[in-house]
Design an enzyme around this catalytic site. Structure first.
Site, PDB file in Angstrom:
ATOM      1  N   LYS A  28       0.835  -1.211   0.000  1.00 48.38           N
ATOM      2  CA  LYS A  28       0.000   0.000   0.000  1.00 48.38           C
ATOM      3  C   LYS A  28       0.871   1.262   0.000  1.00 48.38           C
ATOM      4  CE  LYS A  28      -2.871   0.648   3.609  1.00 48.38           C
ATOM      5  NZ  LYS A  28      -2.594   1.909   4.333  1.00 48.38           N
ATOM      6  N   SER A  29       1.879   1.303   0.852  1.00 48.32           N
ATOM      7  CA  SER A  29       2.725   2.502   0.940  1.00 48.32           C
ATOM      8  C   SER A  29       3.418   2.775  -0.388  1.00 48.32           C
ATOM      9  CB  SER A  29       3.803   2.295   2.018  1.00 48.32           C
ATOM     10  OG  SER A  29       3.214   2.212   3.279  1.00 48.32           O
ATOM     11  N   ARG A 129      -8.854  12.448  12.212  1.00 44.84           N
ATOM     12  CA  ARG A 129      -7.419  12.258  12.479  1.00 44.84           C
ATOM     13  C   ARG A 129      -6.645  13.577  12.404  1.00 44.84           C
ATOM     14  NH1 ARG A 129      -5.357   7.172   9.141  1.00 44.84           N
ATOM     15  NH2 ARG A 129      -3.570   7.445  10.535  1.00 44.84           N
ATOM     16  N   SER A 174       6.895   9.320  12.102  1.00 44.45           N
ATOM     17  CA  SER A 174       5.848   9.211  11.081  1.00 44.45           C
ATOM     18  C   SER A 174       6.418   9.347   9.677  1.00 44.45           C
ATOM     19  CB  SER A 174       4.776  10.281  11.302  1.00 44.45           C
ATOM     20  OG  SER A 174       3.936  10.348  10.164  1.00 44.45           O
ATOM     21  N   ASP A 327       1.888  -0.930  11.995  1.00 40.00           N
ATOM     22  CA  ASP A 327       0.554  -1.369  11.558  1.00 40.00           C
ATOM     23  C   ASP A 327       0.251  -2.810  11.961  1.00 40.00           C
ATOM     24  OD1 ASP A 327      -0.053   1.081  10.399  1.00 40.00           O
ATOM     25  OD2 ASP A 327       0.791   0.512   8.459  1.00 40.00           O
ATOM     26  N   LYS A 354      -4.276   6.138  14.617  1.00 38.04           N
ATOM     27  CA  LYS A 354      -4.370   5.484  13.311  1.00 38.04           C
ATOM     28  C   LYS A 354      -5.835   5.561  12.834  1.00 38.04           C
ATOM     29  CE  LYS A 354      -0.078   4.431  12.975  1.00 38.04           C
ATOM     30  NZ  LYS A 354       0.739   5.085  11.966  1.00 38.04           N
TER      31      LYS A 354
HETATM   32  C1  S3P Z   1       2.501   4.905   6.192  1.00 35.12           C
HETATM   33  C2  S3P Z   1       3.027   5.319   7.382  1.00 35.12           C
HETATM   34  C3  S3P Z   1       2.512   4.913   8.688  1.00 35.12           C
HETATM   35  C4  S3P Z   1       1.564   3.715   8.578  1.00 35.12           C
HETATM   36  C5  S3P Z   1       0.614   3.851   7.435  1.00 35.12           C
HETATM   37  C6  S3P Z   1       1.370   3.953   6.124  1.00 35.12           C
HETATM   38  C7  S3P Z   1       3.105   5.387   4.931  1.00 35.12           C
HETATM   39  O1  S3P Z   1       1.776   5.986   9.242  1.00 35.12           O
HETATM   40  O2  S3P Z   1       0.857   3.527   9.782  1.00 35.12           O
HETATM   41  O3  S3P Z   1      -0.263   2.734   7.356  1.00 35.12           O
HETATM   42  O4  S3P Z   1       2.834   4.799   3.858  1.00 35.12           O
HETATM   43  O5  S3P Z   1       3.882   6.353   4.989  1.00 35.12           O
HETATM   44  P1  S3P Z   1       2.499   7.161  10.089  1.00 35.12           P
HETATM   45  O6  S3P Z   1       3.349   7.927   9.184  1.00 35.12           O
HETATM   46  O7  S3P Z   1       1.371   7.998  10.635  1.00 35.12           O
HETATM   47  O8  S3P Z   1       3.249   6.459  11.159  1.00 35.12           O
END
Ligand code: S3P
Length: 453
Positions: A28-29, A129, A174, A327, A354
């Site tokens: 996903k990221s 959020r 983050s 996560d 989250k």
């Molecule tokens: C993500 C970063 C994380 C993670 C999220 C995906 C990303 O969040 O929890 O599911 O793709 O950069 P945070 O940056 O808020 O820790």
């Protein structure tokens, strides 16, 4: 309510051994970033294995609204004709990022240093959020933001017409905040510097380098210092998206707790900034092996083999590992219920902001299913009962959070009585094939009919 439509109540009934190969969707990221950087580059970026979950589809739609041509060729093959750094057009509609914190925060960064205005919204979870963690650093570039109280969506961002580069120390671990600042830095002249105390997922840095940006990363006593030279010309890329370790976590954890299971999960991205769960499971005594370790598209990848592990023990998870498995704590807490002794998770305050407050959501549901959980502001402890001793039998609230819904359905596979969730709809945000995939391994998942009102 589900994120996109009526709630979908689901039940998971205790099942026999899970067997087979679980081919999970793309990361996903990395999928979000491939679309966004594709849109900011010149030429045609081709993406194979894109996650076609709702979160990523919402980002694809947003990139179209900013002027990029985004085409779905079927079977996870997509292309993006980008507009180049500084080339974003002003969207004619409100940008709806649905359930996705990553989508909204990265896109805000990507448009923040262009002279355009955009309004962002999302579902009830996303609109609750915190966004100030992104708009505060964006203000340093000269970007203005007007949102609801507490820095919540819906929010309008007015991009800086004359941006200045920034030096920013990220106050919370983050990757979304880090990435938003780096993407904004693309549009500012000179060097933007981001410093993080704890290493978070580094896909943005890796991908920016791949697209031809001048970016360096240095580990120093002050933290991880990332320096990006602004206003580059990014060149379109071919991207193979590795399979998502955060999705792999579900079949892996299910196999560890359902007696007799043996499951192969091939081609999983094992970037060290993401693989903390698997290390933790092995520390607990899980029979989890990495086979065929290799590099794909600059990311380390392996086939994971998970077998039923009756002798797992609770451990104290090192807080320094938190960012690399942030996560995965919900599903880890389910495995912890089947281990012997306490699993102690500290340094995890971020879990409270989250898609839901994940400590509260999991603690409430685990307790309802007969498992003791203690919690504080940034810690929680699950007291494992061991295999065959987890009662189950309760219905849990998923709070518009895909990972909460999937975690409780995994619990039901190995508990002594079925476990239900009030809404499995959010699962489609990140793992749209969760039901057929888990069903193909032998899980017993049912959707419950809801009478029309
Ligand atoms: C993500 C970063 C994380 C993670 C999220 C995906 C990303 O969040 O929890 O599911 O793709 O950069 P945070 O940056 O808020 O820790």
């Amino acid at each position: 309510m589900s994120s996109h439509g009526a709630p979908i109540p689901m039940t998971s009934t205790p099942c026999g051994p899970l067997h087979g190969t679980a081919v999970v969707p793309g990361d996903k990221s990395i999928s979000h970033r491939a679309l966004i950087l594709g849109a900011l580059s010149i030429g045609e970026t081709r993406i194979r294995g894109l996650l076609e979950g709702q979160d990523v589809l919402d980002t694809a739609k947003a990139m179209r609204a900013f002027g990029a041509e985004v085409i779905d060729h079927g079977g996870g093959n997509w292309s993006v004709h980008g507009v180049g750094v500084g080339g974003f057009a002003e969207p004619g509609t409100v940008i709806d990022c649905g359930n996705s914190g990553t989508g909204v925060r990265l896109i805000m960064g990507a448009m923040a240093t262009s002279p355009i205005t955009a309004t962002f919204t999302g579902d009830a979870s996303l609109n609750g959020r915190p966004m100030a963690r992104v708009t505060d650093p964006l203000a340093l570039f000269g970007t203005q933001s007007y949102g609801r109280s507490g820095g919540r969506l819906p929010m309008t961002i007015i991009g800086a017409a004359d941006p200045v580069p920034v030096r920013y120390e990220v106050p919370v671990p983050s990757a979304q905040v880090k990435s938003a600042v780096l993407l904004a830095g693309l549009g500012a002249p000179g060097q933007t510097v981001v410093i993080e105390q704890e290493a978070t997922r580094d896909h943005t840095e890796r991908m920016l380098a791949g697209f031809g940006a001048q970016i360096s990363v240095e580990d120093t006593a002050a933290g991880r210092v990332i320096t990006l030279t602004g206003q580059p010309e990014l060149t379109a890329q071919e991207i193979d998206v590795p399979r998502d370790p955060s999705s792999a976590a579900f079949p892996v954890c299910a196999a560890l707790i359902v007696p007799g299971s043996d499951v192969l999960v091939p081609g999983i991205g094992l970037n060290p900034t993401r693989a903390g769960l698997f290390t933790t499971l092995r520390d607990m005594g899980a029979d989890l092996t990495y086979e065929n370790e290799r590099l794909e598209g600059g990311e380390p990848v392996a086939d994971l083999r998970a077998r039923y592990s009756p002798d797992m023990k609770g451990i104290e998870v090192p807080p320094a590992r938190a960012a690399s498995m942030i996560d995965e704590y919900p599903v880890l807490s389910v495995v912890a219920a089947f281990a012997r002794g306490q699993t102690v998770m500290r340094g995890v305050k971020e879990l409270r902001v989250k898609e839901s407050d994940r400590i509260d959501a999991m603690a409430t549901g685990l307790r309802a299913n007969g498992i003791a959980v203690d919690e504080g502001p940034d810690w929680w402890i699950v007291t494992g009962l061991g295999h065959g001793k987890v009662p189950g039998g309760a219905t849990c609230a998923s709070h518009l959070d895909h990972r909460i819904a999937m975690s409780f359905l995994i619990l039901g596979m190995a508990a002594n009585a079925p476990v239900a969730v009030d809404d499995g709809g959010p699962i489609a945000t990140s793992f749209p094939i969760f039901e057929p995939l888990m069903g193909g391994l032998g899980a017993q998942l049912q959707r419950l009919e809801v009478a029309p009102v």
